[in-house]
Design a protein around this motif. Structure first.
Motif, PDB file in Angstrom:
ATOM      1  N   VAL A  57      44.127  38.204  37.269  1.00  0.00           N
ATOM      2  CA  VAL A  57      45.263  37.305  37.139  1.00  0.00           C
ATOM      3  C   VAL A  57      46.535  38.132  37.289  1.00  0.00           C
ATOM      4  O   VAL A  57      46.767  39.054  36.512  1.00  0.00           O
ATOM      5  N   LEU A 102      36.753  29.120  32.796  1.00  0.00           N
ATOM      6  CA  LEU A 102      37.207  30.479  32.481  1.00  0.00           C
ATOM      7  C   LEU A 102      38.714  30.550  32.279  1.00  0.00           C
ATOM      8  O   LEU A 102      39.187  31.153  31.310  1.00  0.00           O
ATOM      9  N   ALA A 103      39.502  29.951  33.184  1.00  0.00           N
ATOM     10  CA  ALA A 103      40.957  30.058  33.084  1.00  0.00           C
ATOM     11  C   ALA A 103      41.616  28.997  33.954  1.00  0.00           C
ATOM     12  O   ALA A 103      41.002  28.492  34.905  1.00  0.00           O
ATOM     13  N   TRP A 109      46.191  30.074  30.544  1.00  0.00           N
ATOM     14  CA  TRP A 109      45.214  29.777  29.507  1.00  0.00           C
ATOM     15  C   TRP A 109      43.838  30.248  29.980  1.00  0.00           C
ATOM     16  O   TRP A 109      43.482  30.093  31.150  1.00  0.00           O
ATOM     17  N   SER A 110      43.076  30.830  29.063  1.00  0.00           N
ATOM     18  CA  SER A 110      41.745  31.306  29.413  1.00  0.00           C
ATOM     19  C   SER A 110      40.791  31.097  28.248  1.00  0.00           C
ATOM     20  O   SER A 110      41.204  30.812  27.120  1.00  0.00           O
ATOM     21  N   LYS A 111      39.527  31.261  28.536  1.00  0.00           N
ATOM     22  CA  LYS A 111      38.492  31.128  27.518  1.00  0.00           C
ATOM     23  C   LYS A 111      38.635  32.260  26.500  1.00  0.00           C
ATOM     24  O   LYS A 111      38.843  33.420  26.864  1.00  0.00           O
ATOM     25  N   LEU A 126      40.612  28.146  23.258  1.00  0.00           N
ATOM     26  CA  LEU A 126      41.376  28.758  24.330  1.00  0.00           C
ATOM     27  C   LEU A 126      42.255  29.894  23.820  1.00  0.00           C
ATOM     28  O   LEU A 126      42.589  29.949  22.639  1.00  0.00           O
ATOM     29  N   SER A 136      37.480  36.264  26.831  1.00  0.00           N
ATOM     30  CA  SER A 136      37.167  36.576  28.224  1.00  0.00           C
ATOM     31  C   SER A 136      37.925  37.786  28.764  1.00  0.00           C
ATOM     32  O   SER A 136      37.609  38.280  29.843  1.00  0.00           O
ATOM     33  N   PHE A 192      45.734  33.979  40.936  1.00  0.00           N
ATOM     34  CA  PHE A 192      44.318  34.234  40.669  1.00  0.00           C
ATOM     35  C   PHE A 192      43.700  34.887  41.902  1.00  0.00           C
ATOM     36  O   PHE A 192      43.891  34.421  43.029  1.00  0.00           O
ATOM     37  N   LEU A 206      39.608  39.113  33.689  1.00  0.00           N
ATOM     38  CA  LEU A 206      38.795  38.224  32.875  1.00  0.00           C
ATOM     39  C   LEU A 206      37.369  38.159  33.408  1.00  0.00           C
ATOM     40  O   LEU A 206      37.131  38.251  34.619  1.00  0.00           O
ATOM     41  N   ASP A 263      33.118  36.530  32.070  1.00  0.00           N
ATOM     42  CA  ASP A 263      32.355  35.782  31.066  1.00  0.00           C
ATOM     43  C   ASP A 263      30.872  36.072  31.227  1.00  0.00           C
ATOM     44  O   ASP A 263      30.193  35.460  32.040  1.00  0.00           O
TER      45      ASP A 263
END
Length: 225
Positions: A33, A116-117, A40-42, A80, A45, A23, A91, A93
């Motif tokens: 990323v 977010l992630a 895993w992320s929102k 997710l 996003s 990250f 990513l 938001d």
């Protein structure tokens, strides 16, 4: 109004060379990323990617029957998205500011809207805040994360971290509360009075109270319920 030549604009906004960390921040509002496997992320996003990356919506039983029940119990459970492959994934938001946290075997609880992630090495679960049911439409669900790995959270503008001590509890507005340390368990208080109906009354009627030892992260903007 500032005007740029095309070359000036490209120079000011071009992708930065970042570290090889999983990250990293391209800017305060864009997370990069460096993907080699999965994260895993929102949901929703992703704004761009380079390389070979596949996106999948979280399956109903992806994380077990217990979490599936919690998510289906209310629409507040955060959905997710799993990104798998190799490349650079970007990513964001809604232009919110991004902070990267290395858990280091610590535990934090994050408002589902502000997560977010996180890396797949991070263990997580949905926390149901039953005492809030019927008091407000949002904020019933938070995500508790622990173990090792990086977590990216978002805030409206710059976050503020408040220390909680046994002799100094902290009260917050639920819609401004982003996250808190694992040892804290918030209590909810209502203050329904004539004053509640004056002005905006965003946090006057329902408050979160944190007691014990730890920290609480708040933001100067409010989540829309």
């Amino acid at each position: 109004m500032t005007t740029y030549s095309v070359d000036e604009f490209l120079s000011r906004t071009k992708q930065q060379i970042t570290s090889t960390d999983s990250f990293a921040l391209q800017s305060e509002r864009i997370l990069e990323v460096n993907l080699d496997g999965e994260i895993w992320s929102k949901m929703g996003s992703m704004i761009s990617y380079q390389g070979t990356i596949r996106f999948e919506r979280e399956r109903i039983l992806e994380h077990g029957l217990g979490r599936a029940f919690k998510k289906s119990f209310t629409s507040e459970g955060q959905e997710l998205m799993k990104a798998t492959g190799n490349g650079r994934l970007f990513l964001a938001d809604q232009g919110k500011r991004i902070t990267i946290l290395e858990l280091g075997n610590q535990q934090i609880t994050v408002n589902g809207n502000d997560l977010l992630a996180f890396e797949p090495t991070v263990e997580w679960d949905i926390e149901m805040m039953r005492k809030m049911a019927g008091l407000m439409s949002g904020g019933l669900f938070n995500v508790t994360l622990n173990g090792r790995g990086k977590v990216a959270i978002t805030t409206y503008f710059e976050p503020l971290t408040l220390e909680v001590t046994p002799d100094q509890p902290v009260h917050t507005d639920p819609t401004a509360t982003v996250a808190w340390s694992g040892d804290l368990k918030p209590e909810f208080h209502t203050d329904i009075s004539y004053r509640t109906f004056l002005g905006k009354g965003s946090g006057e009627s329902i408050q979160m109270k944190f007691t014990g030892s730890g920290f609480v992260i708040v933001q100067p903007g409010f989540e829309v319920e």
